[in-house]
Design a protein around this motif. Structure first.
Motif, PDB file in Angstrom:
ATOM      1  N   ALA A  85      38.495  50.960  32.588  1.00  0.00           N
ATOM      2  CA  ALA A  85      37.321  51.903  32.761  1.00  0.00           C
ATOM      3  C   ALA A  85      36.129  51.342  32.098  1.00  0.00           C
ATOM      4  N   GLY A  86      35.323  50.456  32.849  1.00  0.00           N
ATOM      5  CA  GLY A  86      34.434  50.529  32.190  1.00  0.00           C
ATOM      6  C   GLY A  86      33.949  48.778  31.222  1.00  0.00           C
ATOM      7  N   ALA A  87      35.699  48.409  31.402  1.00  0.00           N
ATOM      8  CA  ALA A  87      35.500  47.088  30.667  1.00  0.00           C
ATOM      9  C   ALA A  87      35.850  46.004  31.796  1.00  0.00           C
ATOM     10  N   PHE A  88      37.010  46.564  32.162  1.00  0.00           N
ATOM     11  CA  PHE A  88      37.559  45.060  32.886  1.00  0.00           C
ATOM     12  C   PHE A  88      38.639  45.932  34.886  1.00  0.00           C
ATOM     13  N   ALA A  89      38.711  45.912  35.701  1.00  0.00           N
ATOM     14  CA  ALA A  89      39.317  46.433  36.639  1.00  0.00           C
ATOM     15  C   ALA A  89      39.987  45.677  37.200  1.00  0.00           C
ATOM     16  N   ASP A  90      41.706  46.013  37.975  1.00  0.00           N
ATOM     17  CA  ASP A  90      42.431  45.644  38.408  1.00  0.00           C
ATOM     18  C   ASP A  90      42.719  43.424  38.438  1.00  0.00           C
ATOM     19  N   VAL A  91      42.676  43.439  37.235  1.00  0.00           N
ATOM     20  CA  VAL A  91      43.101  42.424  36.754  1.00  0.00           C
ATOM     21  C   VAL A  91      44.647  41.474  37.220  1.00  0.00           C
ATOM     22  N   SER A  92      45.084  40.856  38.015  1.00  0.00           N
ATOM     23  CA  SER A  92      46.573  40.403  38.020  1.00  0.00           C
ATOM     24  C   SER A  92      46.553  38.454  38.111  1.00  0.00           C
ATOM     25  N   PHE A  93      47.316  38.825  37.706  1.00  0.00           N
ATOM     26  CA  PHE A  93      47.623  37.483  37.532  1.00  0.00           C
ATOM     27  C   PHE A  93      49.296  36.415  36.936  1.00  0.00           C
ATOM     28  N   ASP A  94      49.752  35.565  36.897  1.00  0.00           N
ATOM     29  CA  ASP A  94      50.805  34.977  35.774  1.00  0.00           C
ATOM     30  C   ASP A  94      50.362  33.681  35.067  1.00  0.00           C
ATOM     31  N   ASP A 121      43.806  51.625  31.124  1.00  0.00           N
ATOM     32  CA  ASP A 121      43.643  52.659  31.398  1.00  0.00           C
ATOM     33  C   ASP A 121      45.385  52.800  32.305  1.00  0.00           C
ATOM     34  N   SER A 122      44.886  51.776  32.735  1.00  0.00           N
ATOM     35  CA  SER A 122      46.533  51.438  33.544  1.00  0.00           C
ATOM     36  C   SER A 122      46.869  49.888  34.524  1.00  0.00           C
ATOM     37  N   GLY A 123      47.750  49.916  34.659  1.00  0.00           N
ATOM     38  CA  GLY A 123      48.091  48.558  34.683  1.00  0.00           C
ATOM     39  C   GLY A 123      49.583  48.034  33.696  1.00  0.00           C
ATOM     40  N   GLU A 124      49.666  47.319  34.386  1.00  0.00           N
ATOM     41  CA  GLU A 124      50.814  46.925  33.401  1.00  0.00           C
ATOM     42  C   GLU A 124      51.386  45.358  33.152  1.00  0.00           C
ATOM     43  N   VAL A 125      51.650  44.893  31.764  1.00  0.00           N
ATOM     44  CA  VAL A 125      51.226  43.826  31.352  1.00  0.00           C
ATOM     45  C   VAL A 125      53.196  43.190  30.977  1.00  0.00           C
ATOM     46  N   LEU A 126      53.591  42.370  30.999  1.00  0.00           N
ATOM     47  CA  LEU A 126      55.095  41.762  31.540  1.00  0.00           C
ATOM     48  C   LEU A 126      55.018  41.131  30.517  1.00  0.00           C
ATOM     49  N   VAL A 127      56.325  40.643  30.357  1.00  0.00           N
ATOM     50  CA  VAL A 127      56.389  38.822  29.182  1.00  0.00           C
ATOM     51  C   VAL A 127      58.233  39.638  29.515  1.00  0.00           C
TER      52      VAL A 127
END
Lengths: 320, 502
Positions: free
Chosen positions: B267-276, B307-313
């Motif tokens: 919240a307040g910084a970035f939202a719904d960022v997705s990429f590979d 807050d939410s989302g996922e980081v996969l390596v």
């Protein structure tokens, strides 16, 4: 960072620039030897060693903390508390002395851990956290002893003895703790992490160093060293006193700083601290021999601390 | 424009430090009402020169003349009296004090011995107007963005009646629009007859803003040329040899995704960022300063939480806000703030290079220091770090060499995915190319690189794919083929304009 590599690779002037406190000590010793015939005698020098021992042991512990950019004001009080715990549990509570000694060490460790928890997790400034611990530990020492000295168990009190006339045990303990400090700082993961944290905490964190956990180790070491210092002091006096080691934290910090450590962190060495503690002890001893009044001694020592750090700052400026 | 005459002249300036000659004969002349660009690689002597003009260093040989008279500049006060003001990259402002207080720091208007706040603010407003910046003098400086702080610095220089204004890489920290704004102010000051010494690493800025260029190389002034000189020629003068290719990107065939980001939100910084980011690929992350790029990078690496989302390596999810887990997954971050977050400045090169591997090189708490040193020596050699030895303090290295050390500690740790945040900020052309070549060799050996940069030509020149962020959101993805300055800027800016409407 080791002395040995520096000695080989650097010019004498550069070596001196890094060991200015040692040069200061040499000058001091030569001056006192000229001024007082009693100074350069075996008995007196052993006396100086014994006087330096407790300060040095506390200062070694504080060195860890100062390298991480922190400060530990509680070591004097923790030393007294640990000694009281040993004496009390051995005499009043009737514990066998090895258990009592372990308990004293554990108390020192615990005090350090509490300091670290307040600093690392409570985000208190180290000055405040350890100032609070100074009060708590001193208070507990008074509570436990009801304000009176408690005799040390005899076996432990041998720590204050002198073996074969020329080997004071406190000096041996000091050297032993100094070697441990040097090894921890130079060879171990926590030691190297201390320098990184003191040099740049955020860079250390982003390089994967567990900063909070290392702070626990750092302050716990300081607490444990304080416990050892406290027990050695009590052994010399043959009794644990709740008011013992008052103000020793300031001597310890002074020794570390005279030894070339930076209060802003990232710099400091075991050998420097050792020399710093010796300078303080030699100075006190010399002033006594020269019959300088105790009141003036305080003035002289204050001036020396300021001068040492001032010279160090100037030297660094010049070498930059 | 007022009549142009020579204000400042420097003749045969020499300055040595123990072990190095920083300046070895520099001549330089500055006229009123000109923008004189000082160009040179890091370590060429620009900083030493401006430090002498501002009274921080004293020359060993040579003279400085102001209005034709030889002068001695021994202190900052001397420089001030001569009308020379310097704006360093690190601003000389007190963040807790207000703009007005900063502008009259040390000499506030007084009334009955107390600070006359009213007059102070009036004076401040006048100065701010002269710079053309709309800031309330009562705002604490710490609340301003970098661009506005810089304007306050310029206003402060004007308050001291500066006739010579030295600006050390003023554009390094600014976005494109902010740079435009700065140039307007610089042109305005030039009209008013102020002589400006302008230091920049961005060659394209020289023709836009400069009148003359003095090129320094290895502590000597090697040429004085008009600002219209071609970039190739300037590079040749600066480096002493032609650089064939500024962006030597060699793209390969990308492999499997190594890093995947899914719906990352704070919240307040970035939202719904997705990429590979795939193996062997350089993905550029473009956008204006403040678009949330650094925040995303730090969140991916675990330096901050989200807050939410996922980081996969490699398909495996990383726990939030856990640097150790990121390290274990062989993720690395070269942070934006090299000195503040990347390096232990007071420690040696070897010590810094071994920082990440310190834990791995320990057995039972004891560090294998010989092994660490050997590995550090190998990486320093591979990166071509110019140093006197592994014990040299990192503080004393040039920006380019410092950055090599930061990247080097991750090479030593053999990371699979490297996130580079502004990897070449404040670094000279020669060292930049070396860093680009390093990126090439990383991707060639199957590593993945995510590169954040505010330097658009760099993004375009080095990325295989360009992601654009604005207002904390990913607003577009462009292939290397379709990405141009215009297409990227259009994406980066439109959303921000939208935001102003709300």
């Amino acid at each position: 960072m080791l002395v040995s590599t520096n000695v080989l690779s650097k010019r004498p002037s550069a070596w001196l620039a890094e060991n200015g406190s040692l040069a200061g000590l040499v000058v001091l010793v030569v001056a006192l030897a000229l001024l007082s015939g009693d100074f350069l005698t075996v008995t007196n020098l052993l006396n100086v060693g014994v006087q330096a021992a407790v300060t040095a042991i506390l200062a070694f512990g504080v060195t860890f903390v100062i390298i991480t950019g922190g400060i530990d004001l509680s070591v004097g009080a923790v030393a007294a508390l640990s000694a009281i715990v040993l004496a009390w549990s051995a005499t009043e509570a009737g514990l066998p002395w090895p258990l009592a000694a372990l308990l004293a060490l554990a108390v020192g460790l615990l005090c350090g851990l509490v300091n670290a928890a307040l600093v690392a997790y409570g985000k208190l400034p180290p000055f405040i956290a350890t100032l609070a611990m100074l009060g708590v530990a001193r208070g507990l020492a008074l509570v436990l002893s009801e304000g009176s000295p408690i005799p040390m168990p005899e076996t432990v009190a041998h720590l204050g003895d002198t073996i074969a006339e020329y080997l004071p045990v406190p000096v041996l303990v000091m050297v032993f703790m100094g070697v441990i400090t040097a090894v921890v700082l130079n060879r171990t993961y926590p030691g190297r992490a201390m320098y990184a944290i003191g040099g740049n905490e955020e860079a250390a964190r982003l390089s994967g160093i567990k900063v909070n956990r290392q702070k626990l180790v750092t302050y716990a070491l300081s607490g444990a060293f304080a416990a050892v210092g406290g027990v050695v002091l009590a052994s010399r006096l043959a009794s644990a006193q709740p008011q013992a080691a008052s103000g020793y934290e300031l001597d310890a910090i002074a020794a570390v700083v005279i030894g070339g450590a930076s209060l802003s962190g990232g710099k400091g060495r075991a050998f420097g601290t050792f020399v710093g503690a010796l300078i303080l002890a030699v100075l006190r001893n010399g002033l006594n021999l020269l019959s300088v009044s105790a009141f003036w001694q305080q003035v002289v020592i204050g001036v020396v601390i300021a001068l040492a750090v001032l010279l160090d700052t100037l030297r660094r400026k010049a070498s930059n | 424009m007022s009549e142009s005459r020579e204000i400042l002249r420097v003749e045969g300036l020499r300055k040595g430090f123990p072990g190095v000659v920083a300046l070895d004969g520099v001549d330089f002349a500055l006229r009123s009402g000109e923008v004189h660009v000082l160009l040179g690689e890091n370590g060429a002597g620009k900083s030493t020169l401006i430090k002498m003009l501002s009274g921080a260093y004293h020359p060993d040989e040579g003279r400085i003349l102001v209005d034709g008279e030889p002068v001695e500049i021994r202190t900052a006060g001397d420089a001030q009296r001569l009308g020379i003001s310097t704006i360093y990259q690190e601003f000389n402002l007190v963040p807790e004090l207000t703009v007005g207080e900063n502008l009259c720091l040390g000499r506030p208007p007084r009334r009955f011995g107390l600070v006359d706040t009213k007059r102070m603010h009036a004076q401040a407003r006048e100065l701010l107007d002269r710079v053309g910046v709309d800031v309330d003098p009562r705002t604490p400086v710490g609340r301003l963005g970098i661009a506005r702080m810089q304007m306050v610095e310029i206003a402060k220089a004007l308050a001291l009646n500066a006739r010579v204004l030295i600006m050390d890489e003023p554009t390094a920290v600014l976005t494109t629009t902010e740079v435009e704004r700065l140039f307007q102010i610089v042109r305005q000051l030039r009209e008013q007859g102020v002589a400006i010494v302008f230091i920049t690493h961005h060659l394209e800025e020289i023709a836009q803003i400069g009148d003359r260029v003095t090129v320094l190389r290895d502590g000597r002034s090697v040429a004085e040329v008009p600002a219209t000189t071609s970039e190739e020629e300037l590079v040749r003068l600066m480096v002493g040899r032609p650089i064939d290719q500024q962006y030597p990107r060699e793209a390969g065939e990308p492999g499997a995704p190594l890093l995947s980001v899914r719906g990352l939100t704070r919240a307040g910084a970035f939202a719904d960022v997705s990429f590979d980011v795939r193996a062997g690929e350089v993905v550029g992350l473009a956008g204006l300063v403040g678009a949330g790029r650094t925040e995303v990078a730090r969140a991916i690496f675990g330096a901050d939480s989200y807050d939410s989302g996922e980081v996969l390596v490699n398909g495996r999810a990383l726990p939030r806000g856990d640097v150790q887990a990121a390290l274990a997954a062989r993720l690395g971050l070269v942070p934006e703030d090299r000195k503040g977050q990347g390096l232990v400045l007071g420690a040696g090169i070897g010590e810094n290079l071994g920082l990440v591997t310190l834990g791995r090189a320990s057995r039972g708490g004891f560090v294998d220091r010989a092994g660490q040193r050997a590995a550090a020596a190998r990486v320093a050699e591979q990166l071509g770090v110019r140093m006197s030895g592994l014990d040299q303090e990192v503080r004393t290295l040039s920006g380019g060499n410092q950055q090599k050390v930061v990247i080097g500690k991750w090479l030593l740790a053999d990371v699979g995915v490297l996130i580079l945040d502004e990897p070449t900020r404040g670094i000279d052309v020669g060292a930049k190319v070396e860093i680009y070549q390093l990126i090439n060799s990383l991707t060639a050996s199957g590593h993945a690189v995510l590169m954040i940069s505010s330097d658009l030509p760099e993004i375009l020149g080095m990325s295989d794919r360009v992601l654009v962020m604005a207002r904390g959101r990913l607003v577009g993805e462009l292939d290397a083929g379709e990405a141009t300055q215009d297409s990227v800027m259009a994406l980066a800016v439109t959303e921000v304009e939208d935001a102003r409407v709300h």
